[in-house]
Design a protein around this motif. Sequence first.
Motif, PDB file in Angstrom:
ATOM      1  N   THR A  45       0.852  -1.191   0.000  1.00 51.96           N
ATOM      2  CA  THR A  45       0.000   0.000   0.000  1.00 51.96           C
ATOM      3  C   THR A  45       0.881   1.233   0.000  1.00 51.96           C
ATOM      4  OG1 THR A  45      -0.067   0.163   2.396  1.00 51.96           O
ATOM      5  CG2 THR A  45      -1.767  -1.187   1.360  1.00 51.96           C
ATOM      6  N   ALA A  46       0.280   2.341  -0.296  1.00 50.28           N
ATOM      7  CA  ALA A  46       1.011   3.596  -0.206  1.00 50.28           C
ATOM      8  C   ALA A  46       1.469   3.807   1.232  1.00 50.28           C
ATOM      9  CB  ALA A  46       0.138   4.754  -0.678  1.00 50.28           C
ATOM     10  N   ALA A  47       0.761   3.212   2.193  1.00 48.58           N
ATOM     11  CA  ALA A  47       1.184   3.317   3.591  1.00 48.58           C
ATOM     12  C   ALA A  47       2.556   2.697   3.774  1.00 48.58           C
ATOM     13  CB  ALA A  47       0.180   2.637   4.503  1.00 48.58           C
ATOM     14  N   ASP A  48       2.796   1.554   3.101  1.00 48.61           N
ATOM     15  CA  ASP A  48       4.115   0.934   3.200  1.00 48.61           C
ATOM     16  C   ASP A  48       5.185   1.876   2.656  1.00 48.61           C
ATOM     17  OD1 ASP A  48       2.964  -1.429   4.190  1.00 48.61           O
ATOM     18  OD2 ASP A  48       2.684  -2.207   2.170  1.00 48.61           O
ATOM     19  N   LEU A  49       4.902   2.489   1.524  1.00 49.05           N
ATOM     20  CA  LEU A  49       5.854   3.414   0.929  1.00 49.05           C
ATOM     21  C   LEU A  49       5.982   4.670   1.776  1.00 49.05           C
ATOM     22  CD1 LEU A  49       4.789   3.034  -2.795  1.00 49.05           C
ATOM     23  CD2 LEU A  49       6.668   1.900  -1.619  1.00 49.05           C
ATOM     24  N   ALA A  50       4.860   5.153   2.312  1.00 51.66           N
ATOM     25  CA  ALA A  50       4.896   6.337   3.165  1.00 51.66           C
ATOM     26  C   ALA A  50       5.646   6.042   4.455  1.00 51.66           C
ATOM     27  CB  ALA A  50       3.488   6.827   3.462  1.00 51.66           C
ATOM     28  N   ALA A  51       5.469   4.820   4.968  1.00 52.35           N
ATOM     29  CA  ALA A  51       6.187   4.460   6.188  1.00 52.35           C
ATOM     30  C   ALA A  51       7.684   4.519   5.945  1.00 52.35           C
ATOM     31  CB  ALA A  51       5.760   3.085   6.672  1.00 52.35           C
ATOM     32  N   THR A  52       8.123   4.059   4.789  1.00 53.25           N
ATOM     33  CA  THR A  52       9.541   4.133   4.464  1.00 53.25           C
ATOM     34  C   THR A  52       9.997   5.581   4.409  1.00 53.25           C
ATOM     35  OG1 THR A  52       9.422   2.076   3.235  1.00 53.25           O
ATOM     36  CG2 THR A  52      11.268   3.508   2.743  1.00 53.25           C
ATOM     37  N   ALA A  53       9.223   6.427   3.753  1.00 49.84           N
ATOM     38  CA  ALA A  53       9.559   7.847   3.685  1.00 49.84           C
ATOM     39  C   ALA A  53       9.529   8.465   5.077  1.00 49.84           C
ATOM     40  CB  ALA A  53       8.590   8.576   2.758  1.00 49.84           C
ATOM     41  N   ALA A  54       8.555   8.069   5.895  1.00 47.55           N
ATOM     42  CA  ALA A  54       8.450   8.594   7.254  1.00 47.55           C
ATOM     43  C   ALA A  54       9.645   8.140   8.081  1.00 47.55           C
ATOM     44  CB  ALA A  54       7.146   8.144   7.901  1.00 47.55           C
ATOM     45  N   ASP A  55      10.020   6.869   7.940  1.00 48.81           N
ATOM     46  CA  ASP A  55      11.174   6.366   8.678  1.00 48.81           C
ATOM     47  C   ASP A  55      12.439   7.147   8.321  1.00 48.81           C
ATOM     48  OD1 ASP A  55       9.648   4.402   9.908  1.00 48.81           O
ATOM     49  OD2 ASP A  55      10.225   2.844   8.484  1.00 48.81           O
ATOM     50  N   LEU A  56      12.647   7.340   7.022  1.00 48.36           N
ATOM     51  CA  LEU A  56      13.842   8.058   6.581  1.00 48.36           C
ATOM     52  C   LEU A  56      13.824   9.514   7.031  1.00 48.36           C
ATOM     53  CD1 LEU A  56      14.228   6.599   2.980  1.00 48.36           C
ATOM     54  CD2 LEU A  56      15.595   6.053   5.014  1.00 48.36           C
ATOM     55  N   ALA A  57      12.660  10.154   6.949  1.00 45.20           N
ATOM     56  CA  ALA A  57      12.550  11.547   7.369  1.00 45.20           C
ATOM     57  C   ALA A  57      12.767  11.679   8.877  1.00 45.20           C
ATOM     58  CB  ALA A  57      11.191  12.106   6.971  1.00 45.20           C
ATOM     59  N   ALA A  58      12.202  10.746   9.642  1.00 40.91           N
ATOM     60  CA  ALA A  58      12.385  10.777  11.094  1.00 40.91           C
ATOM     61  C   ALA A  58      13.852  10.553  11.447  1.00 40.91           C
ATOM     62  CB  ALA A  58      11.505   9.728  11.759  1.00 40.91           C
ATOM     63  N   GLU A  59      14.478   9.581  10.784  1.00 42.36           N
ATOM     64  CA  GLU A  59      15.892   9.316  11.045  1.00 42.36           C
ATOM     65  C   GLU A  59      16.744  10.540  10.743  1.00 42.36           C
ATOM     66  OE1 GLU A  59      19.469   6.268   9.733  1.00 42.36           O
ATOM     67  OE2 GLU A  59      17.546   6.147   8.712  1.00 42.36           O
ATOM     68  N   LYS A  60      16.466  11.198   9.626  1.00 42.89           N
ATOM     69  CA  LYS A  60      17.225  12.404   9.265  1.00 42.89           C
ATOM     70  C   LYS A  60      17.047  13.482  10.326  1.00 42.89           C
ATOM     71  CE  LYS A  60      17.746  16.033   5.811  1.00 42.89           C
ATOM     72  NZ  LYS A  60      18.011  17.020   6.845  1.00 42.89           N
ATOM     73  N   THR A  61      15.819  13.671  10.791  1.00 41.25           N
ATOM     74  CA  THR A  61      15.549  14.679  11.810  1.00 41.25           C
ATOM     75  C   THR A  61      16.285  14.364  13.105  1.00 41.25           C
ATOM     76  OG1 THR A  61      13.396  15.166  10.841  1.00 41.25           O
ATOM     77  CG2 THR A  61      13.704  15.777  13.152  1.00 41.25           C
ATOM     78  N   ILE A  62      16.230  13.096  13.523  1.00 44.51           N
ATOM     79  CA  ILE A  62      16.917  12.687  14.746  1.00 44.51           C
ATOM     80  C   ILE A  62      18.417  12.933  14.616  1.00 44.51           C
ATOM     81  CG2 ILE A  62      17.554  10.672  16.134  1.00 44.51           C
ATOM     82  CD1 ILE A  62      14.651   9.636  15.528  1.00 44.51           C
ATOM     83  N   LEU A  63      18.993  12.523  13.490  1.00 44.72           N
ATOM     84  CA  LEU A  63      20.425  12.732  13.296  1.00 44.72           C
ATOM     85  C   LEU A  63      20.790  14.215  13.233  1.00 44.72           C
ATOM     86  CD1 LEU A  63      21.246   9.843  10.811  1.00 44.72           C
ATOM     87  CD2 LEU A  63      21.974  10.055  13.204  1.00 44.72           C
ATOM     88  N   ASP A  64      19.919  15.033  12.644  1.00 50.40           N
ATOM     89  CA  ASP A  64      20.172  16.479  12.612  1.00 50.40           C
ATOM     90  C   ASP A  64      20.255  17.047  14.030  1.00 50.40           C
ATOM     91  OD1 ASP A  64      20.202  16.461   9.846  1.00 50.40           O
ATOM     92  OD2 ASP A  64      18.180  17.331   9.639  1.00 50.40           O
TER      93      ASP A  64
END
Length: 74
Positions: A45-64
């Motif tokens: 589902t798009a949720a699976d793809l969105a979850a991947t984007a959300a995971d990457l965005a969250a990881e980037k924010t945490i690392l920032d």
Amino acid sequence: MKMGRSAESDAQLAVRATLAGAAVVRDLYGTSLRRIDTSAGDLATAADLAATAADLAAEKTILDVLRRRAPMTP
């Protein structure tokens, strides 16, 4: 780690980074979803793809957040 009165502890930094990452994921929650046929009946589902984007965005924010405190953070 020694801290001055205004210094942030490692634990406080971890909480702040986690909350920042959670805010990114929360912003992406509840979006409308559509099914995507990936292959041989394997449906994503798009949720699976969105979850991947959300995971990457969250990881980037945490690392920032962490890198602002410790620029050598990998």
